[in-house]
Scaffold this active site. Structure first.
Site, PDB file in Angstrom:
ATOM      1  N   GLU A   1       0.822  -1.213   0.000  1.00 31.44           N
ATOM      2  CA  GLU A   1       0.000   0.000   0.000  1.00 31.44           C
ATOM      3  C   GLU A   1       0.854   1.260   0.000  1.00 31.44           C
ATOM      4  O   GLU A   1       0.574   2.234   0.695  1.00 31.44           O
ATOM      5  CB  GLU A   1      -0.939  -0.014   1.218  1.00 31.44           C
ATOM      6  CG  GLU A   1      -1.918  -1.176   1.193  1.00 31.44           C
ATOM      7  CD  GLU A   1      -2.844  -1.205   2.402  1.00 31.44           C
ATOM      8  OE1 GLU A   1      -2.814  -0.246   3.213  1.00 31.44           O
ATOM      9  OE2 GLU A   1      -3.593  -2.189   2.535  1.00 31.44           O
ATOM     10  N   CYS A   2       1.915   1.235  -0.782  1.00 30.18           N
ATOM     11  CA  CYS A   2       2.893   2.330  -0.817  1.00 30.18           C
ATOM     12  C   CYS A   2       2.835   2.994  -2.186  1.00 30.18           C
ATOM     13  O   CYS A   2       2.460   2.363  -3.173  1.00 30.18           O
ATOM     14  CB  CYS A   2       4.284   1.732  -0.558  1.00 30.18           C
ATOM     15  SG  CYS A   2       5.655   2.898  -0.697  1.00 30.18           S
ATOM     16  N   GLY A   3       3.217   4.260  -2.246  1.00 29.40           N
ATOM     17  CA  GLY A   3       3.300   4.942  -3.536  1.00 29.40           C
ATOM     18  C   GLY A   3       4.306   4.273  -4.463  1.00 29.40           C
ATOM     19  O   GLY A   3       4.240   4.419  -5.683  1.00 29.40           O
TER      20      GLY A   3
ATOM     21  N   THR B   1       4.743   0.963  -4.603  1.00 30.90           N
ATOM     22  CA  THR B   1       4.320  -0.430  -4.850  1.00 30.90           C
ATOM     23  C   THR B   1       4.394  -0.831  -6.327  1.00 30.90           C
ATOM     24  O   THR B   1       4.763  -1.971  -6.629  1.00 30.90           O
ATOM     25  CB  THR B   1       2.907  -0.672  -4.274  1.00 30.90           C
ATOM     26  OG1 THR B   1       2.953  -0.451  -2.860  1.00 30.90           O
ATOM     27  CG2 THR B   1       2.433  -2.089  -4.522  1.00 30.90           C
TER      28      THR B   1
END
Length: 197
Positions: A73-75, A77
């Site tokens: 759920e990371c920018g 990803t």
């Protein structure tokens, strides 16, 4: 008189020999410590893969390895796609990527191992080895990441994990070669050139 002189010479010779042995014994541990420090490598680690099976880094001897901490759920990803592309292109050329899901940065990897595995396969077709979720920093930092981030263990440098998708490049001898910042894409020419070198 002769007898006293012989005894004195014997005592002196014995004491010199003992001193020599003491010095030798003092030198040996130092040499051994130095060898052990040089000998530290990623091959000493065994971890659990995302399915819960043993994964032994010593089985990767002779390969170049990229170790990367991942999150769903990371920018950053979408880097999974580039990681998979890189792995597909170079896996037959003594190169492997090993992913470690971690929830250390703003809880961006909240899922279970099963959920993470499903997410990676479904969204990015990941086939490179993924490990069980670990902690990559803090009081519960995994020993593998202690090795990667501490100069006294890795022999290269002290470094801090800045965010998800920080990349550690390990050479064919199992030693840390380079640390690549999270925002640098896996397909960057610095990484490609390192793989090809």
């Amino acid at each position: 008189m002769k007898k006293i002189a012989i005894i004195a010479i014997s005592i002196l010779a014995f004491s010199c020999k003992n001193q020599e042995e003491s010095l030798k014994n003092m030198e040996e541990p130092a040499a051994q410590i130095s060898t052990n420090m040089e000998g530290q490598s990623i091959y000493q680690f065994k971890v659990k893969d995302i399915e819960g099976n043993d994964f032994d880094f010593s089985k990767l001897k002779g390969k170049k390895i990229m170790v990367v901490n991942t999150a769903s759920e990371c920018g950053l990803t979408p880097q999974y796609e580039d990681l998979q592309s890189l792995y597909t292109e170079y896996k037959g050329k003594n190169f492997v990527i090993v992913g470690f899901p971690a929830n250390n940065f703003e809880q961006q990897e909240p899922g279970t191992n099963k959920e993470i595995a499903t997410f990676c396969t479904k969204n990015y077709g990941v086939t490179f080895p993924m490990m069980s979720k670990i902690s990559v920093q803090g009081d519960d930092q995994h020993p593998l990441y202690q090795f990667l981030t501490q100069k006294d263990k890795n022999g290269l440098e002290d470094n801090t994990i800045r965010w998800n998708f920080q990349k550690y490049l390990i050479n064919e001898s199992g030693h840390l070669d380079k640390v690549i910042a999270p925002q640098i894409l896996p397909t960057d020419e610095v990484i490609i050139n390192w793989i090809k070198a």
